[in-house]
Design a protein around this motif. Sequence first.
Motif, mmCIF file in Angstrom:
data_model
loop_
_atom_site.group_PDB
_atom_site.id
_atom_site.type_symbol
_atom_site.label_atom_id
_atom_site.label_comp_id
_atom_site.label_asym_id
_atom_site.label_seq_id
_atom_site.Cartn_x
_atom_site.Cartn_y
_atom_site.Cartn_z
ATOM 1 N N SER A 239 0.840 -1.188 0.000
ATOM 2 C CA SER A 239 0.000 0.000 0.000
ATOM 3 C C SER A 239 0.881 1.246 0.000
ATOM 4 C CB SER A 239 -0.932 -0.012 1.208
ATOM 5 O OG SER A 239 -1.898 1.016 1.066
ATOM 6 N N CYS A 240 0.284 2.406 0.122
ATOM 7 C CA CYS A 240 1.067 3.631 0.082
ATOM 8 C C CYS A 240 0.293 4.759 0.751
ATOM 9 C CB CYS A 240 1.373 4.018 -1.372
ATOM 10 S SG CYS A 240 -0.096 4.278 -2.363
ATOM 11 N N SER A 241 1.009 5.793 1.153
ATOM 12 C CA SER A 241 0.322 7.002 1.594
ATOM 13 C C SER A 241 -0.146 7.769 0.361
ATOM 14 C CB SER A 241 1.226 7.848 2.480
ATOM 15 O OG SER A 241 2.493 8.008 1.891
ATOM 16 N N VAL A 242 -1.128 8.625 0.567
ATOM 17 C CA VAL A 242 -1.816 9.260 -0.562
ATOM 18 C C VAL A 242 -1.917 10.758 -0.307
ATOM 19 C CG1 VAL A 242 -4.057 9.436 -1.745
ATOM 20 C CG2 VAL A 242 -3.193 7.189 -1.037
ATOM 21 N N MET A 243 -1.676 11.555 -1.342
ATOM 22 C CA MET A 243 -1.935 12.988 -1.221
ATOM 23 C C MET A 243 -3.166 13.317 -2.053
ATOM 24 S SD MET A 243 0.785 16.077 -1.364
ATOM 25 C CE MET A 243 0.785 16.680 -3.041
#
Lengths: 137, 620
Positions: free
Chosen positions: A87-91
């Motif tokens: 997964s990943c962080s999102v802006m």
Amino acid sequence: MTTHKDPKLINIATDAARHFVDTYYPALNHERQTLEAFYHSNASIAWNGNAISGGAAFSSFFATMPKSFYDPQSFDAQPLVSDGMGSCSVMLIVSGAVKYGESNEQRGFSESFVLKPEPGSQSKFKIAAQTFRIVTA
Amino acid sequence: MGSNGIQKRTGGGRPTRIDQDGDLDMDAPSKTGGRGARRGGGRSIDINSAPKGPAADRTGASGSGVTRSRGGRSRGGTRKGRPTDQSMIGIKVCGWKQSKGSAEECVRFLERKTNMKFRKTSKHGDTLVIYIPPARLQAVLDWDKAKFAGVNLRITADVITDLFNTTMAAATPQNSNTTATIGILEQVLEVRYKPETRLLDLSNLGEEPLLKANGFFELNSTTSKMFPALMAVADKKFASQQAKRDAVVSVSLANNSLSSISPVTTLSLTFPDIRNLTLEGNRIADMKSMEGWKNRFRFLEVLIMTGNPIVDLPDYRHEMIRRYPRLTLLDNTLVDRPKIEPVAGGPSQNPSTSVDAKGRPILPLPTKPDLTVDMNGWVMNFLAKYYVSYDNSKDVVIKYCYTAESKFSLSVNTSAPRVEAQQGERQFWDDYIPKSRNMKRLQDTSEIISRVAVGPSEIFELWNSLPAVKHDMSNIAAWCFDIFPVEVAPGVEGVFVCVHGEFEEENKKSGKVIKRSFDRTFMLHVTGPEAIKVVSDMLVIRSYSGLAGVKVESVPTVEPIPETPVPKYEPTPEEKQTKITQLAETAGLTEKAAEDALVHSDWDLENSWDRYVYCHVGFP
């Protein structure tokens, strides 16, 4: 030409953003008591230039707001940093209109978020950072 | 507190009232220990140690200070044969003679006010001199003009020279001399001062080759004396208070094994107005060890204490926020300033119904200007360069700011609220719509993927396909910035930047120049003043909605917690002219334009957008 574009992460960011916009704004408008759950406990929030930290503080602040109706008219999102577990962080950036109280005036707002995946869950994200501004004079 | 210190002194006490050199003895007979000890032991006061005597308990002395001091005494006494009390400084107190009180009462008065015990005082005509450790200087000076028995006392410290010489002597390693010490410390400052970011970087001094090579760390006591000496040299380096304010905005004392701020307390005298301070990675364990800065640094906005045991104390955050009223970032977490009263009677959908003059509901928090948590001003600096180059030299921006992993996308909000003049006006979005990634409209997954530009060449190509635009850098009122750091992944910190502003576009289709508003959010990776890269960049374009800059609203509906009032800075006409000339020269502006910019920023070009804009010409 090679590119670092990772379609899988872009899809994750897109889905996270859609789900977020579809649930967060209804909560702002109708279910304030549920707001805290959208936030990390130590989230950093800049609301019209006021620093607020954490979901609990934001939630108790927002409870004092006049009746609000937020309309997210546009949004865009990008994956930020992979969490190494798929997964990943999102802006996320949102642009929209808001009405407060009994006024019919539509005021423009701009709002940006950093969403972070919850450990052990690929689909659940919480707000780590948020900036909100009314952008109409 | 080292009780043995007190006991020892008590043992040597004797109830003298006036001693031979005319000093007043301020100790009551029951606690005369101080005098006896001073006489008998030839005590030298370690600048690093807290004041002795009963008052020391109240003012945050640490027990170890006493032990160190006593050790230092014997070394100091034999090694260099220095006179005793050499690191005490004299402060002059005048005005008491005209009062109804005596000199003795005046001293007692100041002792009460400062919570100190003056171990030596002397009287010279109308002047009373009290001797204190340099670290306590400000605490006494704070009582200048204090009302004592019907008069205002005048407390002055013509001590900078005094302080300087004694501090230098104390810091000088064995087999060296003060001149050499001053020279070395000046070199250290030279190396450690970064004018471009106005940072005084005193971190990791234990690793500083200049100090290591010259024996500054051979002895513990020397180490602790090196700091005050360094502060004293720093004090001399800048001519005026204003020069210091202009030159140093941030100070780092990270990783210096400090267990208390005592050795560095004078930092708050030399640079009382700094905005950023890091004490990261020291050994500060309790509030007492921070006591010397309790009422200092009234302008401090960023304080980093991570890596000190103190951060684990339950009241730590609360106390620090209370002590530094301007703090916006503490240990990389935003400070939660607004105090919002809980709504009585549980959650209500409609707690506030009052409206302002325009008939708008009053919101519980007033709108505030830019919230910028920008350690060292690096990010504002970067943004100024960014926008200076963006309109005309996109290739340069790409080269300096974007990496292979940088992402850019834009979205258009065609329905955004706008100024009245734009309502009903055709907006000519045609150039943007095919690139717009507004997910409210765009559902096609492959388009969503293809409309993110990744890496310098894709981003450059996308930018070049857009209409030419012009951002007016000089119109401060058109810009708004919110900037703060955020951890984007475990251990990965980015700086979150939200810009709101406007630009003019040469619209080919209409043949007109169209003014539009934009929001632009960046995630930056910041590793140094010249090492800032864009990780993510998202641009929203919408119809013109008026100036983005925030004017401070005059009627907050929630009382903010009281802050120390800051007198508005109003320079003299001469100072104004100097500033105008200076700015006109650096920025290549007419004097009129420079004056406008200065007036607009209340004569304070520090840290404000215009300063950055005027003083930068983009990337090299």
